[in-house]
Design an enzyme around this catalytic site. Structure first.
Site, PDB file in Angstrom:
ATOM      1  N   GLU A  41       6.258   6.220  -9.140  1.00 14.14           N
ATOM      2  CA  GLU A  41       4.828   5.916  -8.982  1.00 14.14           C
ATOM      3  C   GLU A  41       4.207   6.856  -7.951  1.00 14.14           C
ATOM      4  O   GLU A  41       3.096   7.348  -8.129  1.00 14.14           O
ATOM      5  CB  GLU A  41       4.639   4.458  -8.532  1.00 14.14           C
ATOM      6  CG  GLU A  41       5.030   3.439  -9.585  1.00 14.14           C
ATOM      7  CD  GLU A  41       4.733   2.013  -9.139  1.00 14.14           C
ATOM      8  OE1 GLU A  41       3.767   1.793  -8.393  1.00 14.14           O
ATOM      9  OE2 GLU A  41       5.486   1.105  -9.543  1.00 14.14           O
ATOM     10  N   HIS A  83       0.829   1.073 -13.108  1.00 17.06           N
ATOM     11  CA  HIS A  83       1.526  -0.125 -13.563  1.00 17.06           C
ATOM     12  C   HIS A  83       3.021   0.180 -13.671  1.00 17.06           C
ATOM     13  O   HIS A  83       3.397   1.225 -14.195  1.00 17.06           O
ATOM     14  CB  HIS A  83       0.966  -0.552 -14.923  1.00 17.06           C
ATOM     15  CG  HIS A  83       1.578  -1.813 -15.437  1.00 17.06           C
ATOM     16  ND1 HIS A  83       1.228  -3.061 -14.939  1.00 17.06           N
ATOM     17  CD2 HIS A  83       2.549  -2.030 -16.354  1.00 17.06           C
ATOM     18  CE1 HIS A  83       1.947  -3.984 -15.565  1.00 17.06           C
ATOM     19  NE2 HIS A  83       2.759  -3.384 -16.426  1.00 17.06           N
ATOM     20  N   GLY A  88       0.796  -1.228   0.000  1.00 16.60           N
ATOM     21  CA  GLY A  88       0.000   0.000   0.000  1.00 16.60           C
ATOM     22  C   GLY A  88       0.825   1.274   0.000  1.00 16.60           C
ATOM     23  O   GLY A  88       0.356   2.310   0.479  1.00 16.60           O
ATOM     24  N   SER A  89       2.028   1.233  -0.581  1.00 18.97           N
ATOM     25  CA  SER A  89       2.821   2.478  -0.597  1.00 18.97           C
ATOM     26  C   SER A  89       2.177   3.506  -1.536  1.00 18.97           C
ATOM     27  O   SER A  89       2.244   4.709  -1.269  1.00 18.97           O
ATOM     28  CB  SER A  89       4.276   2.208  -0.969  1.00 18.97           C
ATOM     29  OG  SER A  89       4.390   1.801  -2.311  1.00 18.97           O
ATOM     30  N   ARG A  97      -6.096  -8.473  -8.381  1.00 12.89           N
ATOM     31  CA  ARG A  97      -7.239  -9.228  -8.897  1.00 12.89           C
ATOM     32  C   ARG A  97      -7.649  -8.612 -10.217  1.00 12.89           C
ATOM     33  O   ARG A  97      -7.557  -7.393 -10.377  1.00 12.89           O
ATOM     34  CB  ARG A  97      -8.455  -9.101  -7.957  1.00 12.89           C
ATOM     35  CG  ARG A  97      -8.254  -9.611  -6.572  1.00 12.89           C
ATOM     36  CD  ARG A  97      -8.524 -11.072  -6.445  1.00 12.89           C
ATOM     37  NE  ARG A  97      -9.831 -11.484  -6.950  1.00 12.89           N
ATOM     38  CZ  ARG A  97     -10.128 -12.739  -7.256  1.00 12.89           C
ATOM     39  NH1 ARG A  97      -9.217 -13.680  -7.138  1.00 12.89           N
ATOM     40  NH2 ARG A  97     -11.336 -13.051  -7.687  1.00 12.89           N
ATOM     41  N   ASP A 142      -4.136  -3.962 -18.553  1.00 10.37           N
ATOM     42  CA  ASP A 142      -3.227  -2.810 -18.658  1.00 10.37           C
ATOM     43  C   ASP A 142      -3.249  -2.184 -20.045  1.00 10.37           C
ATOM     44  O   ASP A 142      -2.205  -1.757 -20.559  1.00 10.37           O
ATOM     45  CB  ASP A 142      -1.790  -3.231 -18.267  1.00 10.37           C
ATOM     46  CG  ASP A 142      -1.728  -3.815 -16.867  1.00 10.37           C
ATOM     47  OD1 ASP A 142      -2.412  -3.280 -15.980  1.00 10.37           O
ATOM     48  OD2 ASP A 142      -1.010  -4.807 -16.659  1.00 10.37           O
ATOM     49  N   ASP A 171      -9.694  -0.463 -18.714  1.00 14.98           N
ATOM     50  CA  ASP A 171     -10.737  -0.984 -19.599  1.00 14.98           C
ATOM     51  C   ASP A 171     -10.770  -2.508 -19.460  1.00 14.98           C
ATOM     52  O   ASP A 171     -10.176  -3.064 -18.533  1.00 14.98           O
ATOM     53  CB  ASP A 171     -10.526  -0.508 -21.051  1.00 14.98           C
ATOM     54  CG  ASP A 171      -9.239  -1.051 -21.664  1.00 14.98           C
ATOM     55  OD1 ASP A 171      -8.607  -1.942 -21.048  1.00 14.98           O
ATOM     56  OD2 ASP A 171      -8.866  -0.598 -22.756  1.00 14.98           O
TER      57      ASP A 171
HETATM   58  C1  GRF Z   1       3.275  -1.167  -7.633  1.00 17.13           C
HETATM   59  O1  GRF Z   1       4.504  -1.446  -8.243  1.00 17.13           O
HETATM   60  C2  GRF Z   1       2.222  -0.950  -8.677  1.00 17.13           C
HETATM   61  O2  GRF Z   1       2.732  -0.399  -9.846  1.00 17.13           O
HETATM   62  C3  GRF Z   1       1.751  -2.349  -8.950  1.00 17.13           C
HETATM   63  O3  GRF Z   1       1.786  -3.003  -7.705  1.00 17.13           O
HETATM   64  C4  GRF Z   1       2.727  -2.363  -6.865  1.00 17.13           C
HETATM   65  C5  GRF Z   1       1.993  -1.942  -5.628  1.00 17.13           C
HETATM   66  O4  GRF Z   1       2.833  -1.453  -4.639  1.00 17.13           O
HETATM   67  N1  GRF Z   1       0.461  -2.329  -9.592  1.00 17.13           N
HETATM   68  P1  GRF Z   1       2.209  -0.799  -3.327  1.00 17.13           P
HETATM   69  O5  GRF Z   1       1.286  -1.850  -2.699  1.00 17.13           O
HETATM   70  O6  GRF Z   1       1.467   0.444  -3.713  1.00 17.13           O
HETATM   71  O7  GRF Z   1       3.382  -0.508  -2.430  1.00 17.13           O
END
Ligand code: GRF
Length: 215
Positions: free
Chosen positions: A173, A108, A11-12, A90, A144, A140
């Protein structure tokens, strides 16, 4: 604007969204966090931020349809306008896609359309690309494949392992996702076929108070 966040793991990205809402860099609030994995750190992060946190374990549901219906009901109950997938492991089914048509975002860890699906960072290393990165896109029916809102490039270094590259991508991200949600919440995102147009800011006061939108 009321956000719903779906997460499965650390959950970062959720944390970056919670922090963005708390600082008002994102003009929205997190209405609910839903997690499908018992004990995931994402749940603790939501609770620590004082945000409603729900554990909906998909293994308790006999069918994918049943699970999706449960998600839709919970999101509606919390008045969610925009759904953000943040490491939600999921696949999203048609019931959820239809209920939130063009209102679901995902992050992603690659420069899409390169390396969709699982293990994107591993795929990038195996392909020997010199540059990878991350993408925020609208979800969609494909994996991805939806319209792209924001991307950030990250160089691949000679000594990189999956872990070191993933870590550097994650830093980007945490910049991109809050920024994309902020643009959305300001009503500046327009989807035109596969392309996304980002409109000009309309509220000068917000621009001045949000230096993160200027870089
Ligand atoms: C991230 O790398 C995101 O791009 C991918 O899953 C990972 C989730 O990381 N979809 P976090 O749980 O937000 O730390």
């Amino acid at each position: 604007m009321r956000l719903g966040v779906l997460a499965s793991g650390s959950g970062s990205n959720l944390q970056a969204i919670l922090d963005g809402c708390a600082s008002r860099a994102i003009p929205a609030e997190v209405a609910v966090v839903i997690c499908n994995v018992p004990g995931a750190k994402a749940l603790q992060r939501a609770e620590a931020a004082g945000v409603p946190a729900l554990l909906l374990d998909h293994r308790q549901q006999a069918s994918r349809e049943g699970y999706d219906a449960q998600l839709v009901a919970a999101l509606r109950m919390h008045g969610v306008d925009l759904l953000c997938l943040a490491g939600f492991m999921r696949l999203i089914g048609p019931a959820l896609l239809n209920a939130f048509h063009n209102k679901i975002l995902n992050i992603h860890p690659s420069l899409l359309p390169a390396f969709p699906g699982m293990h994107a960072v591993r795929q990038a290393l195996a392909a020997g690309v010199r540059v990878s990165g991350c993408t925020v896109h609208v979800v969609d029916q494909g994996t991805d494949t939806g319209p792209i809102l924001i991307q950030a490039a990250v160089p691949v270094l000679d000594g990189d392992t999956e872990e070191t590259l993933a870590e550097r991508i994650l830093v980007q991200e945490h910049r991109c996702y809050p920024r994309a949600i902020s643009l959305w919440a300001q009503g500046r995102v327009q989807i035109e076929g596969r392309r996304v147009r980002i409109g000009a800011a309309t509220d000068p006061a917000r621009i001045l108070s949000s230096p993160e939108l200027l870089d």
